[in-house]
Design an enzyme around this catalytic site. Sequence first.
Site, PDB file in Angstrom:
ATOM      1  N   GLU A 118      -9.300  29.421  -5.275  1.00  0.00           N
ATOM      2  CA  GLU A 118      -9.610  30.215  -6.467  1.00  0.00           C
ATOM      3  C   GLU A 118     -10.845  31.067  -6.235  1.00  0.00           C
ATOM      4  O   GLU A 118     -10.889  32.242  -6.622  1.00  0.00           O
ATOM      5  CB  GLU A 118      -9.824  29.287  -7.669  1.00  0.00           C
TER       6      GLU A 118
ATOM      7  N   GLU B 126     -12.797  20.478 -14.888  1.00  0.00           N
ATOM      8  CA  GLU B 126     -11.799  21.097 -15.756  1.00  0.00           C
ATOM      9  C   GLU B 126     -10.414  20.981 -15.126  1.00  0.00           C
ATOM     10  O   GLU B 126      -9.415  20.723 -15.819  1.00  0.00           O
ATOM     11  CB  GLU B 126     -12.165  22.565 -15.989  1.00  0.00           C
ATOM     12  N   HIS B 127     -10.320  21.145 -13.825  1.00  0.00           N
ATOM     13  CA  HIS B 127      -9.053  21.002 -13.104  1.00  0.00           C
ATOM     14  C   HIS B 127      -8.616  19.546 -13.035  1.00  0.00           C
ATOM     15  O   HIS B 127      -7.448  19.226 -13.274  1.00  0.00           O
ATOM     16  CB  HIS B 127      -9.189  21.563 -11.691  1.00  0.00           C
TER      17      HIS B 127
ATOM     18  N   HIS C 228     -16.700  22.923 -13.456  1.00  0.00           N
ATOM     19  CA  HIS C 228     -15.420  23.633 -13.372  1.00  0.00           C
ATOM     20  C   HIS C 228     -14.395  22.809 -12.599  1.00  0.00           C
ATOM     21  O   HIS C 228     -13.209  22.777 -12.945  1.00  0.00           O
ATOM     22  CB  HIS C 228     -15.641  24.989 -12.694  1.00  0.00           C
TER      23      HIS C 228
END
Length: 448
Positions: free
Chosen positions: A152, A75-76, A72
């Site tokens: 997040e 992904e950023h 993840h």
Amino acid sequence: MRMTFRAVALAALVPITAGAVAVQAETVTDFTLDNGLQVVVIEDHRAPVAVQMLWYRTGAADEAPGQSGIAHFFEHLMFKATDDLAAGEFSQIVAAQGGEDNAFTSWDYTAYFQRVAADRLDLMMQIEADRMRDLILTDDVVATERNVILEERNQRTDSDPGSLFSEQLRAAQYLNHPYAIPIIGWRHEIEGLDRAEAEAFYRTYYAPNNAVLVVAGDVTPDAVRDMAEKHYGPIAPTPGLAPRQRPQEPPQLAERRLTMQDARVTEPFLLRSYLAPQRRSGDQKEAAALVYLAELLGGSGTTSLLARKLQFEDPKVVHAYAYYSGDALDSGVFGLGLMPLPGVTADAAEAAMDAVIADFLATGPEERAFARIKTQLRASEVYALDNAEGLARRYGEALTTGLTVQDVQDWPQVLQEVTPEDVMAVARKVLDRRQSVTGWLLPEEEVQ
């Protein structure tokens, strides 16, 4: 060699209402570039729009021990600078073309997509191919984005008792398999992610021989092939990329239970999950039957069995539901959930749910309910053909979780061939309390 497939389900022009409705199956073309990139083209010429989705066969379940969240995290990072683009410029280019883009991560894959006018597809391939291998990472970039991920997690998980509860339940479901790991990662491991780990992950998994390119919309296979060979073709594959080998679950021999209490919770809530068969290439029958089981038990808030028995006939719950998630590489999950009515104890609500399930296992589905669900599933497959982006996602998800193009094409017909006997067979196989995890999320003062 390029292989062209026609959708086998719905092509027989089966009726979904009293009048027959002709269904045009999608045309799908599949080929592989010399560097290992698999390409799927879904033609839809009704509007001058194209969707590009690039799927990598890597997700949270492929992370090295101690590096949870790195899939993840990446992904950023993929929206940062490359040797040709400045940080943030990728999305700016897409927006300047009147398009939209985004990305998402699961346990089995990470995907990136753009939706643009069809004549902008070549540009989308150019910039997507650029970041496949040419991302530029620095310690400052990694540190800054790591803080974004931590925030997040603060907002979406740590501040939400329901998310924390689901995370704990999943961790209890898997003793050995990395599906137990949250996609966003465990906080203490996110805090330790560094540039060296990120670069090693990137060099290994972000490669053409670990990716599936799906293009849907107003395109032709020949044009997509030419563009893909131009932009993706020169990219070198990862040498010696090993097959995905993950630790598997041992047999579950006893029911697992957990209770979580939190002062922020106002109403109690139950979740129960069972490991279940996933969609298997060439043999999707059990998965299709589990789709029916979930719909029969709790797919509708008004007509499903749990809704009728527990919300209307003998009210015990505010709502109850069931679900099946079978699009995974290693195992699926079947789940049940409910929220008791005020004044109904957790024990009473759970006992009522168990009684409904026991009665279903003894008597089977009602004929009318089964027929209704079969028609609804047929209709949903027809409507799915009207969404190019949804079709692109359907193929990408399948091809990154062990299925084939043919499996996707066969799925609607497999659904239509399910019988009540098939449903009862999977129900007896899956709905075994000894193979379940039951969790209660309770207000802080309430005790099970």
